[in-house]
Scaffold this motif. Structure first.
Motif, PDB file in Angstrom:
ATOM      1  N   PRO A   1      -0.950  -5.482  -2.500  1.00 25.08           N
ATOM      2  CA  PRO A   1      -1.402  -6.560  -1.193  1.00 25.08           C
ATOM      3  C   PRO A   1      -1.205  -8.100  -1.266  1.00 25.08           C
ATOM      4  O   PRO A   1      -1.196  -8.501  -2.969  1.00 25.08           O
ATOM      5  CB  PRO A   1      -3.017  -5.827  -1.368  1.00 25.08           C
ATOM      6  CG  PRO A   1      -3.349  -5.609  -2.518  1.00 25.08           C
ATOM      7  CD  PRO A   1      -2.793  -5.064  -3.109  1.00 25.08           C
TER       8      PRO A   1
ATOM      9  N   LEU B   1      -8.604  -1.312  -1.779  1.00 28.40           N
ATOM     10  CA  LEU B   1      -8.431  -2.697  -1.515  1.00 28.40           C
ATOM     11  C   LEU B   1      -9.608  -2.672  -0.681  1.00 28.40           C
ATOM     12  O   LEU B   1     -10.246  -2.318   0.508  1.00 28.40           O
ATOM     13  CB  LEU B   1      -7.205  -3.389  -0.170  1.00 28.40           C
ATOM     14  CG  LEU B   1      -7.263  -4.786   0.289  1.00 28.40           C
ATOM     15  CD1 LEU B   1      -7.197  -5.756  -0.827  1.00 28.40           C
ATOM     16  CD2 LEU B   1      -6.312  -4.656   1.002  1.00 28.40           C
TER      17      LEU B   1
ATOM     18  N   TYR C   1       0.010  -7.768   8.074  1.00 29.73           N
ATOM     19  CA  TYR C   1      -0.601  -6.245   8.186  1.00 29.73           C
ATOM     20  C   TYR C   1      -0.557  -6.241   9.590  1.00 29.73           C
ATOM     21  O   TYR C   1      -1.098  -7.159  10.059  1.00 29.73           O
ATOM     22  CB  TYR C   1      -1.571  -5.987   7.718  1.00 29.73           C
ATOM     23  CG  TYR C   1      -0.822  -5.827   5.902  1.00 29.73           C
ATOM     24  CD1 TYR C   1      -0.056  -5.453   5.113  1.00 29.73           C
ATOM     25  CD2 TYR C   1      -1.214  -7.466   4.933  1.00 29.73           C
ATOM     26  CE1 TYR C   1       0.345  -5.130   3.318  1.00 29.73           C
ATOM     27  CE2 TYR C   1      -1.248  -7.842   4.062  1.00 29.73           C
ATOM     28  CZ  TYR C   1      -0.026  -6.713   2.960  1.00 29.73           C
ATOM     29  OH  TYR C   1       0.382  -7.424   2.010  1.00 29.73           O
TER      30      TYR C   1
ATOM     31  N   HIS D   1      -9.769  -4.818  -5.638  1.00 29.72           N
ATOM     32  CA  HIS D   1      -8.181  -4.118  -5.957  1.00 29.72           C
ATOM     33  C   HIS D   1      -8.429  -3.863  -6.654  1.00 29.72           C
ATOM     34  O   HIS D   1      -7.913  -4.651  -8.042  1.00 29.72           O
ATOM     35  CB  HIS D   1      -7.482  -4.952  -5.521  1.00 29.72           C
ATOM     36  CG  HIS D   1      -5.760  -4.463  -4.974  1.00 29.72           C
ATOM     37  ND1 HIS D   1      -4.774  -4.700  -6.216  1.00 29.72           N
ATOM     38  CD2 HIS D   1      -5.753  -3.702  -4.463  1.00 29.72           C
ATOM     39  CE1 HIS D   1      -4.383  -3.550  -5.531  1.00 29.72           C
ATOM     40  NE2 HIS D   1      -4.331  -2.978  -4.993  1.00 29.72           N
TER      41      HIS D   1
ATOM     42  N   MET E   1      -4.796   0.524  -0.707  1.00 33.44           N
ATOM     43  CA  MET E   1      -3.077  -0.532  -0.968  1.00 33.44           C
ATOM     44  C   MET E   1      -2.093  -0.474  -2.618  1.00 33.44           C
ATOM     45  O   MET E   1      -3.460  -0.712  -3.434  1.00 33.44           O
ATOM     46  CB  MET E   1      -3.570  -1.419  -0.422  1.00 33.44           C
ATOM     47  CG  MET E   1      -2.288  -2.423   0.008  1.00 33.44           C
ATOM     48  SD  MET E   1      -2.077  -4.023   1.428  1.00 33.44           S
ATOM     49  CE  MET E   1      -2.683  -3.107   2.968  1.00 33.44           C
TER      50      MET E   1
ATOM     51  N   LEU F   1      -3.288 -11.395   5.777  1.00 32.35           N
ATOM     52  CA  LEU F   1      -4.655 -11.060   4.566  1.00 32.35           C
ATOM     53  C   LEU F   1      -4.901 -12.433   4.113  1.00 32.35           C
ATOM     54  O   LEU F   1      -3.300 -13.201   3.073  1.00 32.35           O
ATOM     55  CB  LEU F   1      -4.598  -9.620   3.306  1.00 32.35           C
ATOM     56  CG  LEU F   1      -4.679 -10.233   2.433  1.00 32.35           C
ATOM     57  CD1 LEU F   1      -6.155  -9.209   2.733  1.00 32.35           C
ATOM     58  CD2 LEU F   1      -3.410  -8.844   1.573  1.00 32.35           C
TER      59      LEU F   1
END
Length: 78
Positions: A47, A30, A53, A17, A44, A11
């Motif tokens: 994050p 997200l 991920y 978010h 999520m 990421l």
């Protein structure tokens, strides 16, 4: 891509978010970008930019961005 597709990546940036109003659990939604340039979208809690991920979901066209796609994930792992 099928619903069982996986996507691995780091990421790079959190673009959005915030809690999704349609989710009674209040899990934040997200919208992020991976280091490979791919956009990921899904729920999520926390994050972390720079974290690697694995996402499970599928590639889908984006309604508000004609011609663009994003990987919409249903779950993920670190």
């Amino acid at each position: 891509m099928s619903a069982s597709e996986t996507l691995d990546g780091v990421l790079a940036r959190i673009n959005y978010h915030k809690p999704a109003p349609w989710n009674p659990a209040g899990t934040p939604r997200l919208i992020g970008r991976l280091t490979n340039g791919k956009t990921v979208i899904g729920e999520m809690r926390k994050p972390v930019e720079g974290e690697r991920y694995r996402f499970w979901g599928e590639e889908k066209p984006q309604k508000n961005r004609p011609g663009e796609t994003a990987f919409e994930f249903t779950h993920y792992d670190i």
